[in-house]
Design an enzyme around this catalytic site. Structure first.
Site, mmCIF file in Angstrom:
data_model
loop_
_atom_site.group_PDB
_atom_site.id
_atom_site.type_symbol
_atom_site.label_atom_id
_atom_site.label_comp_id
_atom_site.label_asym_id
_atom_site.label_seq_id
_atom_site.Cartn_x
_atom_site.Cartn_y
_atom_site.Cartn_z
ATOM 1 N N ASN A 1 -6.096 -3.278 2.034
ATOM 2 C CA ASN A 1 -5.985 -4.714 2.242
ATOM 3 C C ASN A 1 -7.379 -5.320 2.330
ATOM 4 O OD1 ASN A 1 -3.192 -4.639 2.355
ATOM 5 N ND2 ASN A 1 -3.123 -4.545 4.576
ATOM 6 N N ARG B 1 0.830 -1.214 0.000
ATOM 7 C CA ARG B 1 0.000 0.000 0.000
ATOM 8 C C ARG B 1 0.857 1.255 0.000
ATOM 9 N NH1 ARG B 1 -3.501 -0.158 4.849
ATOM 10 N NH2 ARG B 1 -1.744 -1.339 5.652
#
Length: 86
Positions: A35, A17
């Protein structure tokens, strides 16, 4: 163009990320990344097609990330200059 991606493989716990945010921000792309409970990562990204392709290639080339499978689809644009990947 705006695309929704799902990434599978070693994509959680490896800075995916953060890396996606950093690259997208550098390329002036918009969207978000998160996620998923199944261990995958979902991302929506918006901007010029060639820049989105650069983002994906750089994620695939990262030494810590291993993308075993990826799916994506084109979705309606939302105005990529008004948001950032986070």
């Amino acid at each position: 163009m705006r695309q929704q991606y799902y990434f599978y493989g070693r994509v959680q716990g490896v800075g995916f990320r953060y890396r996606a945010y950093y690259i997208a921000n550098h390329l002036d792309l918009g969207g978000w990344v998160r996620n998923c409970d199944d261990g995958s990562v979902e991302m929506e990204v918006e901007g010029p097609e060639e820049l989105i392709e650069q983002l994906i290639q750089r994620l695939e080339d990262d030494a810590y990330i291993r993308i075993d499978n990826m799916s994506y689809k084109t979705i309606p644009e939302m105005g990529y200059n008004s948001e950032s990947v986070d």
